[in-house]
Motif scaffolding. Structure first.
Motif, PDB file in Angstrom:
ATOM      1  N   UNK B  26      40.618   0.114 -13.776  1.00 55.60           N
ATOM      2  CA  UNK B  26      40.315  -0.702 -12.592  1.00 55.60           C
ATOM      3  C   UNK B  26      41.546  -0.870 -11.715  1.00 55.60           C
ATOM      4  N   UNK B  27      42.669  -1.128 -12.403  1.00 48.65           N
ATOM      5  CA  UNK B  27      43.923  -1.296 -11.642  1.00 48.65           C
ATOM      6  C   UNK B  27      44.239  -0.028 -10.839  1.00 48.65           C
ATOM      7  N   UNK B  28      44.032   1.079 -11.508  1.00 54.75           N
ATOM      8  CA  UNK B  28      44.363   2.344 -10.847  1.00 54.75           C
ATOM      9  C   UNK B  28      43.472   2.570  -9.627  1.00 54.75           C
ATOM     10  N   UNK B  29      42.160   2.317  -9.822  1.00 56.53           N
ATOM     11  CA  UNK B  29      41.228   2.553  -8.715  1.00 56.53           C
ATOM     12  C   UNK B  29      41.458   1.595  -7.562  1.00 56.53           C
ATOM     13  N   UNK B  30      41.664   0.331  -7.897  1.00 57.73           N
ATOM     14  CA  UNK B  30      41.907  -0.648  -6.833  1.00 57.73           C
ATOM     15  C   UNK B  30      43.234  -0.323  -6.148  1.00 57.73           C
ATOM     16  N   UNK B  31      44.197   0.117  -6.954  1.00 59.12           N
ATOM     17  CA  UNK B  31      45.503   0.445  -6.389  1.00 59.12           C
ATOM     18  C   UNK B  31      45.460   1.631  -5.440  1.00 59.12           C
ATOM     19  N   UNK B  64      41.507  -9.104   2.052  1.00 64.70           N
ATOM     20  CA  UNK B  64      40.762  -9.837   1.027  1.00 64.70           C
ATOM     21  C   UNK B  64      39.388  -9.201   0.835  1.00 64.70           C
ATOM     22  N   UNK B  65      38.732  -8.976   1.931  1.00 60.94           N
ATOM     23  CA  UNK B  65      37.390  -8.426   1.868  1.00 60.94           C
ATOM     24  C   UNK B  65      37.418  -7.022   1.274  1.00 60.94           C
ATOM     25  N   UNK B  66      38.396  -6.252   1.662  1.00 57.60           N
ATOM     26  CA  UNK B  66      38.529  -4.879   1.159  1.00 57.60           C
ATOM     27  C   UNK B  66      38.747  -4.877  -0.352  1.00 57.60           C
ATOM     28  N   UNK B  67      39.503  -5.848  -0.805  1.00 60.51           N
ATOM     29  CA  UNK B  67      39.780  -5.924  -2.248  1.00 60.51           C
ATOM     30  C   UNK B  67      38.488  -6.118  -3.022  1.00 60.51           C
ATOM     31  N   UNK B  68      37.677  -7.057  -2.546  1.00 62.12           N
ATOM     32  CA  UNK B  68      36.438  -7.371  -3.269  1.00 62.12           C
ATOM     33  C   UNK B  68      35.475  -6.191  -3.203  1.00 62.12           C
ATOM     34  N   UNK B  69      35.430  -5.585  -2.046  1.00 60.81           N
ATOM     35  CA  UNK B  69      34.529  -4.444  -1.879  1.00 60.81           C
ATOM     36  C   UNK B  69      34.961  -3.290  -2.808  1.00 60.81           C
ATOM     37  N   UNK B 163      35.087 -15.831  -2.784  1.00 60.06           N
ATOM     38  CA  UNK B 163      35.091 -16.483  -1.473  1.00 60.06           C
ATOM     39  C   UNK B 163      36.458 -16.345  -0.856  1.00 60.06           C
ATOM     40  N   UNK B 164      36.451 -16.094   0.425  1.00 56.59           N
ATOM     41  CA  UNK B 164      37.743 -16.078   1.111  1.00 56.59           C
ATOM     42  C   UNK B 164      37.762 -17.257   2.066  1.00 56.59           C
ATOM     43  N   UNK B 165      38.933 -17.769   2.291  1.00 58.74           N
ATOM     44  CA  UNK B 165      39.009 -18.850   3.273  1.00 58.74           C
ATOM     45  C   UNK B 165      40.346 -18.787   3.989  1.00 58.74           C
ATOM     46  N   UNK B 166      40.280 -19.248   5.211  1.00 58.79           N
ATOM     47  CA  UNK B 166      41.509 -19.353   5.981  1.00 58.79           C
ATOM     48  C   UNK B 166      42.166 -20.672   5.626  1.00 58.79           C
TER      49      UNK B 166
END
Lengths: 597, 343
Positions: B26-31, B64-69, B163-166
């Protein structure tokens, strides 16, 4: 699924491995803990000793500690005990090792899981994981030896203590008079050093702990005096204390003087020489009959030598010579010849020689191949009884009794019994001899201590001339006022400007408790002035006062006042509640500075 | 040791190995997609495997959104995104009953699933919606179910809300209610990338080919490995540390540092301790260990507790950062609970 059993460690094995490694760790921690506590204890002890000794050296108001090493050793032993009983459970050891070796609580968790009744697969995996990491658990890696702050403090304190103990007092801290005193101390120390060293060797041989300690203390004091690391006052106080101790030892030992034994043996010695000479003449006669001129001449010379023999070793040599000669003539030297040597040895105060000779005789008699003629046995018995008779009422009475019994055994032809009696007698004589030597050693030490104290009390000018006599308390012993001594008059009491009656009464108490008084011409405070600093005599005076209090020569109501008076003098203060004695009413100086005369 | 015991142990070790391989994959793919953000990725993965929700806080545009996606892509999970706006209604999240007309002309009400019915739900800019809408997430996050028109609809497992928040101080935002915040396992702060990371982001995102993550694990694998993580044992002293740390965030707590007593109105709830221990278990497995260490608890303390501490007026006025309070509590507690021999 096939499982490779060798890859797994059973719970029991894991438990043993883990507990075993933790035990080793615990042992190491206890060692370190003991060392750490001991270091703290030594640092504290050394620091306290630095303060005490430093104060004592600068002001000389305290008695030096007898042995600084002892309290430090006691501290170390206490530290070891504390380290031994310090609670170190497995959980604590495991958590501590985890933290120190970065094992991420593996060991702590495994110790906890070991207690579970039936651990899960994950728990077993955890325990296995912990066991795999045990190789990292080396005690010295977890708790390495470090020269930390505590060790540095300890080394610093010990170094300070060494400086305080060994280094001379800096002249900057000494007054002119104190510097002069230091010079005196060095002089006295150099004078007494050889004697003290000899005494120390003797004490070592005596194998008596207290005597040995006293000798060492005297030697240490001499060394300190020589180095200039002790004040005159402290040296005198130490000598006074040492004198007391030696007195006590002397009373405890009560050694026999061996004086009467020596006198009694004089006659036996004469007899011994004569007997040996006779034996030589007999052998000469036998040699003459056999036509052996050379041996005859040799034996006649031996007879002459025996009559003039001065000590036991000569007698022993002659005995050996006679024994050879007897063998040449085909006879045997009578065993009683050994007693000739014993007699001469006792007469010459050669106690060891005497006892060794008796030992030889005992060995000879206890041998399996001993064959004595009736005449030889009778002669031996007679000589034993004769010697026993001479030593009967002397300090060697135990030896005498044993000799007597041995003689009786010999009359019955019981060589083994005689040997046993001789053995007992030799042993008893040896212990008596040891006590005598110990007593002599103590007496010599006491004399040395007195002489050193006496030398220190001499005025400085007399010190350099080596001709002054001892000034000290008027106890009627060796202390006398030198007729023309020029003292430094440092603590001279003020003269009382009154024309009092030119007589005063001196009183004292004799040993039996009887008091006496004698009128003396001249008022005491107008005749002389004090030439000795009071602290040089205060030890003797306060001791005398204590003795008087103990002997109840002072009424109970006044004892407190007397003690207070001397305590105030030692601390250099005038006692608050101490009233001057009635006899001193007209002498204000008497209550401030006690004079030694 | 019986054969069964050996098998149990071996199975545990194999699953732990599988766990590590999955995390590494997972780390590799997310990275491949996300540049930097190691701490964020780490905490997100931990929350994922612990079955907890994550609140990502950071200014817009940090990925943030890209990470979750990317994460959902790598896990082959249903991904749903909800953009929270002030006019968003609860029904827009949960779904609603719609009138449905059949081929024969018959009509009936049918439940139309909202975007909450996904495995990985990205609640983007969650604090832009009104509290009423935010609360629509409450039941889903806690119970993993949604009740609409008297009917409860169970959500598919795994169900994870990211959830993301400003930051709160930005205009047009509504702070999340305490009850809502408490349901997030972690609150992760997304920091601005460094210059080097920005260079790498530019290189990756302005070229012809856009990097994509490949599938690493299935839904079932994620569920089974999450169950494995729960088996990791926790030593008493570690649990004790976590609980005392939790109590140290309370102003009336025995171990509470002075700053906590002065600036905190209420401390973390028991969910905070659960979060620390559960995430500690995942961290332990990720680190190749079979036990939770105090260090794991300490590493999880900040993301697990920072959103559960409520500052008082003085604390808010002084702009006290809860992270500082937690660090202070950890330091005090470490000194108080350090188990060591005096050598």
């Amino acid at each position: 699924m096939a499982v490779d059993a060798s890859a797994y460690v059973s719970l029991d094995a894991a438990n043993r491995a883990l507990r075993g490694r933790l035990s080793r760790l615990r042992a190491w921690v206890r060692v370190l803990l003991g060392a750490r506590l001991a270091m703290m204890g030594v640092a504290v002890g050394a620091g306290a000793l630095v303060l005490l000794h430093g104060y004592e050296r600068l002001y000389g108001v305290m008695h030096p500690l007898e042995d600084a090493v002892f309290p430090l050793l006691v501290g170390c032993a206490a530290a070891a005990l504390v380290a031994l009983i310090w609670p170190l459970p497995d959980r604590l050891m495991a958590a501590s090792a985890d933290r120190r070796l970065g094992l991420w609580d593996r060991l702590g968790t495994a110790v906890g899981l070991m207690g579970e009744f039936y651990p899960s697969g994950m728990a077993r995996a955890q325990i296995n994981d912990a066991v795999r990491h045990l190789s990292e658990l080396t005690p010295w890696r977890a708790y390495p030896l470090r020269f930390d702050r505590r060790a540095k403090v300890m080394v610093g304190c010990l170094a300070l203590l060494a400086v305080v103990e060994l280094a001379p007092i800096p002249p900057l801290l000494l007054s002119a008079r104190e510097q002069e005193e230091q010079a005196e101390l060095r002089l006295v120390a150099q004078e007494f050093k050889p004697a003290v060293e000899e005494l120390n060797e003797q004490a070592d041989e005596a194998e008596d702990e207290e005597t040995d300690e006293a000798a060492k203390r005297l030697e240490r004091l001499t060394q300190r005096m020589e180095r200039g690391s002790v004040t005159k006052r402290a040296a005198l106080l130490e000598l006074a204390e040492l004198g007391d101790k030696l007195d006590r030892l002397d009373k405890e030992i009560k050694p026999p003087s061996l004086k009467t034994a020596r006198v009694a043996a004089q006659q036996v010695g004469e007899r011994g020489r004569e007997e040996l000479a006779k034996r030589a003449e007999e052998l000469a006669e036998r040699a003459r009959k056999q036509g052996n001129r050379e041996l005859e001449k040799q034996m006649r010379e031996a007879a002459e030598k025996a009559r003039k023999a001065a000590n036991a070793s000569q007698m022993r040599e002659l005995g050996a010579e006679l024994e050879q000669a007897a063998a040449q003539t085909g006879t045997m030297l009578a065993p009683a010849a050994v007693l000739d040597t014993v007699a001469v040895a006792i007469a010459g105060e050669e106690w060891d020689e005497a006892l060794n000779a008796l030992g030889d005789l005992q060995e000879m008699l206890s041998g399996d191949d001993i064959e004595l003629t009736e005449e030889q046995a009778r002669e031996l018995a007679e000589r034993m009884e004769e010697l026993a008779e001479k030593l009967k009422d002397t300090e060697l009475s135990e030896l005498s009794e044993c000799l007597k019994q041995a003689g009786q055994c010999m009359r019955q032809g019981d060589c083994q019994g005689a040997a046993a009696c001789l053995g007992q007698g030799t042993q008893a004589a040896r212990s008596g001899l040891g006590a005598a030597r110990l007593g002599e050693g103590v007496a010599q030490m006491r004399a040395a201590a007195d002489a050193a104290a006496c030398a220190l009390r001499r005025p400085a000018s007399a010190q350099s001339q080596q001709s002054g006599q001892c000034i000290g308390p008027d106890d009627g012993s060796q202390q006398q006022i030198p007729p023309n001594a020029e003292g430094s008059a440092l603590y001279a009491p003020r003269e009382t400007p009154v024309d009092a009656t030119p007589e005063h009464v001196r009183s004292a108490v004799r040993e039996g408790g009887e008091s006496y008084a004698s009128p003396t011409r001249g008022a005491p405070d107008r005749v002389d002035e004090s030439r000795v600093p009071y602290y040089e005599v205060i030890g003797d005076y306060s001791r005398a006062a204590e003795d008087a209090l103990e002997r109840e020569e002072v009424p109970p109501a006044y004892r407190g006042t007397v003690r207070q008076y001397f305590e105030s003098l030692e601390s250099g203060q005038t006692p608050a509640g101490a009233e001057p004695a009635a006899g001193d009413a007209g002498n204000p100086g008497a209550s401030e500075e006690p004079s030694d005369d | 040791m019986t054969e069964w015991d050996q098998m149990a142990q071996r199975r545990a070790e194999q699953e732990a190995g599988r766990f590590r391989r999955l995390v590494d994959g997972l780390r590799e793919q997310v990275g491949r997609v996300i540049v930097g953000m190691d701490g964020v990725i780490e905490n997100t993965l931990i929350a994922l495997l612990a079955g907890g929700h994550v609140l990502l806080e950071g200014v817009p545009g940090l990925g943030k959104t890209l990470l979750v996606r990317t994460l959902s892509e790598a896990l082959d999970l249903d991904f749903a995104r909800i953009q929270f706006t002030p006019d968003l209604m609860p029904a827009d999240i949960t779904g609603t009953m719609v009138l449905w007309e059949g081929p024969g002309g018959e009509r009936e009400f049918q439940f139309q699933h909202g975007p909450i019915f996904g495995n990985v739900v990205l609640a983007d800019e969650v604090n832009r919606a009104t509290p009423k809408t935010q609360s629509a997430l409450l039941e889903a996050m806690q119970e993993h179910s949604v009740s609409v028109a008297g009917t409860t609809h169970v959500l598919d497992e795994p169900f994870l809300v990211f959830a993301t928040q400003n930051p709160i101080e930005m205009e047009g935002t509504y702070p999340l209610p305490e009850a809502q915040l408490d349901r997030f396992l972690f609150k992760v702060r997304v920091e601005f990338p460094s210059l080097t990371e920005l260079h790498e982001i530019m290189n990756r995102t302005t070229g012809v080919e856009m990097p994509h993550a490949e599938k690493v694990a299935s839904r079932e694998e994620i569920l089974s490995l999450a169950a494995v993580a729960r088996e990791v044992p926790v030593a008493d002293h570690v649990q004790q540390f976590a609980l005392r740390l939790l109590l140290a965030t309370h102003p009336e707590g025995e171990d509470a540092p002075e700053a906590v007593r002065q600036f905190v109105r209420y401390g973390a709830s028991p969910r905070g301790a659960q979060a620390m221990l559960l995430s500690g278990k995942v961290r332990a497995l990720m680190g190749g260990r079979f036990n939770v260490a105090v260090e794991d608890v300490k590493a999880s303390a900040l993301p697990a507790l920072r959103h559960r501490i409520g500052l008082n007026f003085e604390g808010q006025a002084e702009e006290i950062d809860p992270d500082d309070l937690i660090r202070e509590a950890i330091e005090g507690l470490e000194a108080a609970t350090r188990q060591d021999v005096p050598v």
